[in-house]
Design a protein around this motif. Structure first.
Motif, mmCIF file in Angstrom:
data_model
loop_
_atom_site.group_PDB
_atom_site.id
_atom_site.type_symbol
_atom_site.label_atom_id
_atom_site.label_comp_id
_atom_site.label_asym_id
_atom_site.label_seq_id
_atom_site.Cartn_x
_atom_site.Cartn_y
_atom_site.Cartn_z
ATOM 1 N N THR A 22 -5.498 11.640 10.768
ATOM 2 C CA THR A 22 -6.462 11.086 9.823
ATOM 3 C C THR A 22 -6.155 9.602 9.649
ATOM 4 O O THR A 22 -5.006 9.219 9.402
ATOM 5 C CB THR A 22 -6.388 11.811 8.476
ATOM 6 O OG1 THR A 22 -6.787 13.173 8.662
ATOM 7 C CG2 THR A 22 -7.311 11.170 7.455
ATOM 8 N N PHE A 23 -7.177 8.783 9.770
ATOM 9 C CA PHE A 23 -7.006 7.331 9.690
ATOM 10 C C PHE A 23 -7.228 6.858 8.251
ATOM 11 O O PHE A 23 -8.118 7.347 7.554
ATOM 12 C CB PHE A 23 -7.975 6.629 10.635
ATOM 13 C CG PHE A 23 -7.735 6.962 12.085
ATOM 14 C CD1 PHE A 23 -6.802 6.253 12.831
ATOM 15 C CD2 PHE A 23 -8.424 8.004 12.700
ATOM 16 C CE1 PHE A 23 -6.566 6.561 14.158
ATOM 17 C CE2 PHE A 23 -8.198 8.323 14.028
ATOM 18 C CZ PHE A 23 -7.263 7.603 14.764
ATOM 19 N N PHE A 24 -6.403 5.891 7.850
ATOM 20 C CA PHE A 24 -6.509 5.323 6.511
ATOM 21 C C PHE A 24 -6.706 3.818 6.603
ATOM 22 O O PHE A 24 -6.185 3.156 7.515
ATOM 23 C CB PHE A 24 -5.254 5.634 5.692
ATOM 24 C CG PHE A 24 -4.979 7.108 5.555
ATOM 25 C CD1 PHE A 24 -5.822 7.914 4.803
ATOM 26 C CD2 PHE A 24 -3.886 7.698 6.178
ATOM 27 C CE1 PHE A 24 -5.597 9.283 4.692
ATOM 28 C CE2 PHE A 24 -3.639 9.058 6.070
ATOM 29 C CZ PHE A 24 -4.500 9.854 5.326
ATOM 30 N N LEU A 25 -7.448 3.278 5.660
ATOM 31 C CA LEU A 25 -7.652 1.837 5.611
ATOM 32 C C LEU A 25 -6.344 1.137 5.291
ATOM 33 O O LEU A 25 -5.448 1.720 4.667
ATOM 34 C CB LEU A 25 -8.702 1.496 4.551
ATOM 35 C CG LEU A 25 -10.129 1.968 4.851
ATOM 36 C CD1 LEU A 25 -11.006 1.769 3.616
ATOM 37 C CD2 LEU A 25 -10.713 1.240 6.050
ATOM 38 N N PRO A 26 -6.198 -0.124 5.704
ATOM 39 C CA PRO A 26 -4.975 -0.866 5.379
ATOM 40 C C PRO A 26 -4.804 -1.001 3.867
ATOM 41 O O PRO A 26 -5.777 -0.936 3.101
ATOM 42 C CB PRO A 26 -5.210 -2.238 6.025
ATOM 43 C CG PRO A 26 -6.258 -2.010 7.058
ATOM 44 C CD PRO A 26 -7.134 -0.909 6.529
ATOM 45 N N SER A 27 -3.565 -1.189 3.455
ATOM 46 C CA SER A 27 -3.292 -1.428 2.037
ATOM 47 C C SER A 27 -3.959 -2.724 1.601
ATOM 48 O O SER A 27 -4.067 -3.669 2.405
ATOM 49 C CB SER A 27 -1.783 -1.532 1.793
ATOM 50 O OG SER A 27 -1.143 -0.349 2.194
ATOM 51 N N ALA A 48 -7.229 4.555 1.193
ATOM 52 C CA ALA A 48 -8.490 5.275 1.374
ATOM 53 C C ALA A 48 -8.644 5.759 2.810
ATOM 54 O O ALA A 48 -8.120 5.153 3.756
ATOM 55 C CB ALA A 48 -9.662 4.366 1.005
ATOM 56 N N VAL A 49 -9.363 6.862 2.973
ATOM 57 C CA VAL A 49 -9.665 7.381 4.305
ATOM 58 C C VAL A 49 -10.592 6.409 5.030
ATOM 59 O O VAL A 49 -11.579 5.928 4.470
ATOM 60 C CB VAL A 49 -10.325 8.767 4.210
ATOM 61 C CG1 VAL A 49 -10.716 9.278 5.600
ATOM 62 C CG2 VAL A 49 -9.389 9.765 3.523
ATOM 63 N N HIS A 104 -2.531 15.908 2.257
ATOM 64 C CA HIS A 104 -2.517 14.628 1.543
ATOM 65 C C HIS A 104 -3.912 14.179 1.125
ATOM 66 O O HIS A 104 -4.062 13.098 0.563
ATOM 67 C CB HIS A 104 -1.891 13.538 2.423
ATOM 68 C CG HIS A 104 -0.435 13.768 2.702
ATOM 69 N ND1 HIS A 104 0.229 13.106 3.716
ATOM 70 C CD2 HIS A 104 0.472 14.577 2.117
ATOM 71 C CE1 HIS A 104 1.495 13.500 3.727
ATOM 72 N NE2 HIS A 104 1.659 14.391 2.776
ATOM 73 N N LEU A 105 -4.944 14.981 1.421
ATOM 74 C CA LEU A 105 -6.315 14.617 1.084
ATOM 75 C C LEU A 105 -6.852 15.507 -0.025
ATOM 76 O O LEU A 105 -6.440 16.668 -0.164
ATOM 77 C CB LEU A 105 -7.232 14.731 2.313
ATOM 78 C CG LEU A 105 -7.292 13.502 3.235
ATOM 79 C CD1 LEU A 105 -5.968 13.293 3.954
ATOM 80 C CD2 LEU A 105 -8.429 13.650 4.247
#
Length: 339
Positions: A18-23, A41-42, A73-74
């Motif tokens: 699952t990909f997450f946006l950068p901090s 965020a996803v 984690h979602l």
């Protein structure tokens, strides 16, 4: 008559990360109208793009929100939104009804059914249901049979048994238990994420199991050739998220060896690919989710180097990528390019 739409097709399946946006960067702040966000965020756009990339690379299907996909984690709404977006994205890219599986990683029976209901509405065809292992040593084979039977009886989707002792306190589904579960009309296969090749072969060749409706998948591409040659359906593994064409070609040769036989040059290719894939699998086993995510970013350009959600953020140790690339990833990368 057997309903073939219930049976997951043989081949190479990818448990997608699952990909997450950068901090957020320093000095930026979240939308004040929204609740404060603790986790990144996803990144739905990247998730869809990577899924289309995999479909175009020839893999049989994609597993969303499994262990590699950090389903635990979602939130429920995040899981539903991600699966729905991937289904729409594949449809729009010309892959209608593309095979999608989704992970069910909870010990609660009612909650497992909630996950499956959500997935069915979002367009998934199969649920990959993790063995309930919170209580570890207290979970016997009879308990597993009753739990999976209760889930399958009520599930809107056909399900596969997902046995991953590394995340379930060592709970192992034994071959004789698969024999019982395989009789259920809505239990249509299993994924064995462990190194016991004997269990793969026992279940895949068990004459008491109807193999036209119960598929055995390994969780490790390092086992692909050996288990497929003895009746397994293929793999559900993170390595083809990075090198899909290589693992697909290995699967094609293993299937051909089983049916038509191989020419000498094909047998040599099969052995060469299995060796390269087995070496590369060491990387996946050593570094897990963080390693898969970093390799997906560095090799095929999806995601970033921030790892997963808490408590598994971050990237590989300094120098680790260069070391593994020099040892074995470079060789398989050349193979991937040639295909």
């Amino acid at each position: 008559m057997l309903d073939l739409t219930l049976i997951p097709p043989d081949g190479v399946w990818v448990p997608s990360p699952t990909f997450f946006l950068p901090s957020p960067t320093e000095g930026t702040y979240p939308d004040p109208t929204q609740p404060a966000r603790i986790q990144r965020a996803v990144d739905v756009e990247t998730q869809v793009a990577h899924s289309i990339f995999l479909a175009r690379s020839g893999v049989t299907g994609i597993v969303l929100l499994g262990s590699t996909g950090e389903a635990i984690h979602l939130t429920r709404s995040e899981r539903s939104a991600l699966v729905s977006a991937v289904r729409r994205g594949l449809q729009d890219a010309g892959f209608p009804d593309y095979p999608l599986m989704a992970g069910v990683l909870t010990n609660g029976l009612e909650e497992a059914l909630e996950w499956l209901d959500d997935y069915a509405r979002a367009g998934v065809q199969w649920g990959l249901v993790l063995a309930p292992g919170y209580f570890g040593a207290s979970v016997g084979q009879e308990g597993l049979v009753k739990w999976y039977t209760a889930v399958a009886d009520r599930s809107p989707l056909p399900i596969l048994v997902y046995n991953y002792p590394g995340v379930t306190n060592g709970v192992t589904v034994l071959p004789e238990t698969y024999r019982v579960l395989a009789d259920h009309p809505k239990i249509v296969g299993c994924k064995m994420s462990h190194g016991n090749v004997s269990h793969h072969i026992q279940v895949a060749l068990d004459p008491a199991i109807h193999h036209d409706k119960f598929r055995v998948f390994s969780g490790l591409s390092s086992q692909l050739g050996p288990v497929v040659l003895f009746g397994a359906a293929g793999v559900i593994d993170g390595l083809p998220a990075i090198f899909p064409k290589t693992v697909v070609r290995l699967m094609q040769l293993a299937e051909k060896a089983n049916t038509k036989g191989l020419k000498d040059e094909e047998r040599t290719e099969l052995q060469r690919l299995q060796y390269a894939v087995s070496l590369a699998e060491e990387f996946v086993m050593r570094y897990g989710i963080i390693g898969i995510k970093e390799a997906v970013f560095r090799v095929v350009g999806f995601g970033n180097l921030e790892g997963g959600r808490l408590p598994i953020p971050g990237e590989l140790p300094e120098g680790a990528w260069d070391k593994v690339k020099m040892l074995f990833l470079q060789a398989i990368e050349l193979t991937e390019a040639s295909l």
